[in-house]
Design an enzyme around this catalytic site. Structure first.
Site, PDB file in Angstrom:
ATOM      1  N   CYS A 322       0.748  -1.106   0.047  1.00  0.00           N
ATOM      2  CA  CYS A 322      -0.133  -0.207   0.182  1.00  0.00           C
ATOM      3  C   CYS A 322       0.996   1.341   0.047  1.00  0.00           C
ATOM      4  O   CYS A 322       0.479   2.055  -0.698  1.00  0.00           O
ATOM      5  CB  CYS A 322      -1.056   0.092   0.949  1.00  0.00           C
ATOM      6  SG  CYS A 322      -1.096  -1.432   2.103  1.00  0.00           S
ATOM      7  N   ARG A 351       6.840 -11.184   5.430  1.00  0.00           N
ATOM      8  CA  ARG A 351       6.339 -10.982   6.812  1.00  0.00           C
ATOM      9  C   ARG A 351       7.207 -12.007   7.838  1.00  0.00           C
ATOM     10  O   ARG A 351       7.137 -13.250   6.990  1.00  0.00           O
ATOM     11  CB  ARG A 351       4.940 -11.196   7.052  1.00  0.00           C
ATOM     12  CG  ARG A 351       4.113 -10.075   6.220  1.00  0.00           C
ATOM     13  CD  ARG A 351       2.665 -10.355   5.969  1.00  0.00           C
ATOM     14  NE  ARG A 351       1.974  -9.202   5.289  1.00  0.00           N
ATOM     15  CZ  ARG A 351       0.847  -9.078   4.928  1.00  0.00           C
ATOM     16  NH1 ARG A 351       0.051  -9.781   5.433  1.00  0.00           N
ATOM     17  NH2 ARG A 351       0.384  -8.145   3.978  1.00  0.00           N
ATOM     18  N   GLN A 369       1.308 -11.063  -3.469  1.00  0.00           N
ATOM     19  CA  GLN A 369      -0.266 -10.507  -3.774  1.00  0.00           C
ATOM     20  C   GLN A 369      -0.841 -10.296  -4.962  1.00  0.00           C
ATOM     21  O   GLN A 369       0.127  -9.325  -5.653  1.00  0.00           O
ATOM     22  CB  GLN A 369      -0.552  -9.443  -2.454  1.00  0.00           C
ATOM     23  CG  GLN A 369      -0.232  -9.709  -1.106  1.00  0.00           C
ATOM     24  CD  GLN A 369      -0.418  -8.617  -0.083  1.00  0.00           C
ATOM     25  OE1 GLN A 369       0.098  -7.608  -0.534  1.00  0.00           O
ATOM     26  NE2 GLN A 369      -1.143  -9.032   0.978  1.00  0.00           N
ATOM     27  N   ASP A 371      -2.278  -7.705  -5.666  1.00  0.00           N
ATOM     28  CA  ASP A 371      -2.739  -6.638  -5.001  1.00  0.00           C
ATOM     29  C   ASP A 371      -3.123  -5.381  -5.853  1.00  0.00           C
ATOM     30  O   ASP A 371      -2.650  -5.404  -7.048  1.00  0.00           O
ATOM     31  CB  ASP A 371      -1.466  -6.083  -4.323  1.00  0.00           C
ATOM     32  CG  ASP A 371      -1.872  -5.453  -2.809  1.00  0.00           C
ATOM     33  OD1 ASP A 371      -3.163  -5.410  -2.858  1.00  0.00           O
ATOM     34  OD2 ASP A 371      -1.104  -5.093  -1.889  1.00  0.00           O
ATOM     35  N   HIS A 373      -4.903  -1.187  -5.281  1.00  0.00           N
ATOM     36  CA  HIS A 373      -5.252  -0.315  -4.451  1.00  0.00           C
ATOM     37  C   HIS A 373      -6.334   0.623  -5.126  1.00  0.00           C
ATOM     38  O   HIS A 373      -6.033   0.964  -6.135  1.00  0.00           O
ATOM     39  CB  HIS A 373      -4.171   0.372  -3.622  1.00  0.00           C
ATOM     40  CG  HIS A 373      -3.537  -0.547  -2.597  1.00  0.00           C
ATOM     41  ND1 HIS A 373      -2.580  -1.127  -2.963  1.00  0.00           N
ATOM     42  CD2 HIS A 373      -4.027  -0.723  -1.242  1.00  0.00           C
ATOM     43  CE1 HIS A 373      -1.912  -1.942  -1.786  1.00  0.00           C
ATOM     44  NE2 HIS A 373      -2.979  -1.877  -0.930  1.00  0.00           N
ATOM     45  N   LYS A 456     -13.043  -5.978   6.603  1.00  0.00           N
ATOM     46  CA  LYS A 456     -12.943  -6.456   5.327  1.00  0.00           C
ATOM     47  C   LYS A 456     -14.025  -7.439   4.893  1.00  0.00           C
ATOM     48  O   LYS A 456     -14.632  -7.963   5.789  1.00  0.00           O
ATOM     49  CB  LYS A 456     -11.495  -6.964   5.268  1.00  0.00           C
ATOM     50  CG  LYS A 456     -11.237  -7.877   6.534  1.00  0.00           C
ATOM     51  CD  LYS A 456      -9.883  -8.447   6.278  1.00  0.00           C
ATOM     52  CE  LYS A 456      -9.485  -9.547   7.524  1.00  0.00           C
ATOM     53  NZ  LYS A 456      -8.254 -10.026   7.376  1.00  0.00           N
ATOM     54  N   HIS A 502      -8.474  -1.609  -0.585  1.00  0.00           N
ATOM     55  CA  HIS A 502      -7.210  -2.774  -0.714  1.00  0.00           C
ATOM     56  C   HIS A 502      -8.109  -4.096  -1.158  1.00  0.00           C
ATOM     57  O   HIS A 502      -9.011  -4.392  -0.477  1.00  0.00           O
ATOM     58  CB  HIS A 502      -6.725  -3.133   0.549  1.00  0.00           C
ATOM     59  CG  HIS A 502      -6.072  -2.142   1.134  1.00  0.00           C
ATOM     60  ND1 HIS A 502      -4.821  -1.876   1.578  1.00  0.00           N
ATOM     61  CD2 HIS A 502      -6.648  -1.082   1.733  1.00  0.00           C
ATOM     62  CE1 HIS A 502      -4.658  -1.017   2.406  1.00  0.00           C
ATOM     63  NE2 HIS A 502      -5.845  -0.301   2.586  1.00  0.00           N
TER      64      HIS A 502
END
Length: 628
Positions: A322, A351, A369, A371, A373, A456, A502
């Site tokens: 992000c 992580r 991911q 991903d 945004h 979420k 997200h």
RNA sequence: GCUCUUGUAGCUCAGGGGUAGAGCACUUCCUUGGUAAGGAAGAGGUCACGGGUUCAAAUCCCGUCAAGAGCUCCA
């Protein structure tokens, strides 16, 4: 998820709604405890509830129970079952129960020198107005709200499955107990079926299939939880990326690329550092700073403090994408006419998961991911969420994954881990709730499951051992726009704060492919199969027509190989079957003469012979349509 | 991170105080075949790593690393 009964105390009413099977399993747990108690009279029991596939009983015991003990325990259980003791309920006062517990009489067959310590503790958790009951089977008395089957003789199909450790009341600060897992069914046939299912599930395990099909490798010398995608696995990942990219294009996303690290200050702004430092790889300190510090004789502890306070500059392996995407958004001025801005990236994040949590591809330390945004206005939030949900549904639908549940993760009103103001949280939670209700699928609202920055919607699937995994996710975020001071110019010519969404339809490529391997048991649909066709010439004499067919298929973009080993077709077929290759083309004298190929499908078997052109046409159509 | 279990050839595993074994895979040769295993020969291992005990350790003990199950955790 097996919840420990202490932390999620069931009301008496809920207990009485126990299914027949749960009741049987609960009673079998008592039979197990009776047996353990006979073998090791010093055993101290905590709780023994039914769980999804059986039951367990937590026991504190000097002796370490190992799988070698299971036979002995089962033999003793058999005796208890044979004695066919009735389960008798006895209502007692709190004082009477406490008296028994103090004499060690609870979860025991006799009074003992030491009190039934966990039972005393459990007694305290029973609300004042609730009745307290003891269940007796033979001489075994236990504090228990029931309900139970009539007699121990009803528990005749059971098996002690495993032993593991569990914290008392699920709290890591409490002592660890030995948790003995067992399962029980109405009869032996059902039990056997269950055990066979477990055996089948083992065969589907993505770690086994991943090895068999050469999909991925995790190497000790690279590091725990760091997945190496082998060529076969990479084909699958690439196909999935291409697939989703088509839909991103359609939905008006912009593809971006960002680096794997960013300055610590970036993550201070986002709130990821040092707040979540424990779940990140340690920061990278700048070379100059390191040099100066080492000359000063600075210790590691001091260094890490200086990194935290910002006295020393450093970088972080990104735990999320992000902040990078936010910086892309911020690099331009935005008018309300530009919104929504949708930035997508297959972004790799790192992580520091606890070592005991890692496993295969489903829980790793570095993952990519799918991903994106979305930066939009308050009014656009709902439509954008719907677009995201559509994407997730397309993904799951195309892959035939019907067995999932939808979870709306809300904040836990009692927790302080959440950032942002309550008003925004209410907005966001309502927006998600509304969107979820349009899904046409049932969903559950779960307080405490929200991310720290916003609520979420998660799509959760189960793996072969019944563990749940969050895959697709859509999250609304009012917090990061605030922290980074994002804005766009509205029609009123004044700055406004955008809302961020997200979303990741796959979740992570690693976890998704792991779950996908188990979903298909390695038999990927043709479009995803690393090797789509294998040509099997009957003997060396037919290598020329085999080669011609190979070239034709290659030209059509098919992933194809020729098996030229000096084996008989039977053996070649066997290997191709084991490799789960969708199509085998057999070429011998017959086919050569007619200029055809014999088609064999891994599931449908011999499909007769056709001309190469015809086969190519049908195959490419199947691949293009991504059919299952 | 915690508890327990495990670590022997690329894979699946047997063995176990006196310096390694099978099947599959691999290489070579023979065989030239019809829908899930043709035959022979060969090559391949500091028995996870580091210490200790012992005349002798892959085997016993301790530590480390890694894997599995469960618990705790999962922005």
């Amino acid at each position: 998820m097996p919840e420990s009964p202490e932390s999620q105390r069931k009301t008496l009413e809920e207990r009485h709604q126990m299914s027949d099977l749960e009741r049987l399993r609960h009673s079998t747990a008592h039979v197990l405890a009776t047996a353990i108690c006979r073998i090791w009279p010093d055993a101290q029991f905590a709780a023994g509830p039914p769980v999804e596939n059986g039951f367990y009983y937590d026991v504190d015991l000097e002796h370490r129970i190992t799988p070698d003990d299971f036979e002995k325990i089962e033999a003793e259980m058999k005796k208890v079952v044979k004695e066919n003791q009735p389960f008798e309920k006895m209502i007692v006062s709190r004082e009477e129960a406490l008296g028994m517990a103090k004499k060690g009489r609870l979860a025991a067959e006799t009074e003992r020198g030491v009190p039934s310590q966990y039972k005393i503790d459990l007694l305290e958790d029973i609300p004042e107005d609730e009745e307290i009951s003891i269940f007796k089977n033979g001489e075994f008395w236990d504090l228990c709200a029931g309900p139970h089957v009539a007699r121990t003789g009803n528990c005749k199909a059971y098996k002690v499955m495993s032993v593991a450790s569990a914290f008392y009341k699920g709290d890591a600060a409490n002592p660890q107990l030995q948790r003995v897992y067992g399962t029980a069914f109405k009869n032996k046939t059902l039990l056997t079926e269950h055990l066979e299912r477990l055996e089948e599930a083992k065969q589907r395990d993505h770690r086994k299939i991943g090895k068999d099909l050469d999909l991925f490798h995790i190497d000790e010398s690279v590091g725990q939880g760091l997945v190496l995608w082998k060529p076969n696995g990479s084909v699958i990942r690439q196909e999935l990326q291409d697939f989703i990219s088509e839909h991103l294009e359609r939905q008006g996303y912009s593809q971006v690329f960002t680096p794997h690290i960013g300055k610590l200050d970036l993550y201070r702004t986002s709130g990821h550092f040092p707040y979540y430092a424990d779940s990140q790889f340690p920061p990278l300190a700048e070379r100059e700073a390191m040099k100066i510090l080492s000359e000063e004789g600075c210790s590691c502890g001091e260094l890490s403090n200086k990194l935290e306070t910002g006295e020393v500059a450093g970088f972080l392996l990104k735990p999320m994408n992000c902040p990078h995407h936010i910086k892309i958004f911020q690099s331009n001025h935005h008018s309300y006419r530009d919104l929504p801005v949708r930035l997508a990236e297959f972004g790799t994040v790192y992580r520091w998961e606890q070592s005991g949590e890692l496993g295969g591809m489903t829980r790793v330390r570095g993952f990519t991911q799918d991903d994106a945004h979305l930066f939009c206005t308050e009014e656009q939030v709902k439509d954008e969420i719907l677009g995201c949900l559509e994407l997730v549904k397309i993904v799951l639908g195309t892959l035939g994954m019907e067995d999932y549940r939808v979870r709306v993760g809300l904040r836990d009103p009692d927790s302080t881990k959440y950032v942002g103001n309550p008003e925004n949280w209410d907005h966001a939670e309502n927006a998600l709730r509304e969107a979820a209700s349009t899904l046409g699928t049932e969903f559950s609202e779960e307080p405490g499951e929200a991310a720290f920055y916003g609520p979420k919607i998660d799509f959760v699937v189960k793996d072969v051992i019944g563990r749940e995994w969050q895959l697709g996710t859509v999250q609304v975020d009012y917090n990061l726009p605030e922290r980074f001071g994002l804005e766009y110019i509205g029609p009123d010519n004044k700055p406004h704060r955008p809302v961020m969404i997200h979303r990741a339809p796959f979740g992570s490529m690693e976890r998704f492919v792991g779950v996908l391997i188990e979903h298909f048991a390695g038999k990927f649909p043709t479009w995803l199969s690393p090797e789509q066709v294998r040509i099997l010439p009957i003997s060396e004499k037919f290598e020329t027509p085999a080669q011609e067919a190979y070239e034709r298929l290659r030209k059509a973009g098919v992933r194809v190989t020729v098996d030229t080993t000096a084996e008989k077709v039977g053996a070649k077929i066997r290997l191709a079957q084991l490799a789960r290759i969708p199509y085998m083309l057999i070429i011998g004298a017959k086919e050569q003469e007619l200029n055809q190929v014999s088609v064999r499908h891994r599931d449908r078997g011999d499909e007769g012979s056709v001309g190469v052109e015809e086969f190519v046409e049908k195959l490419t159509a199947e691949i293009r349509s991504r059919s299952l």
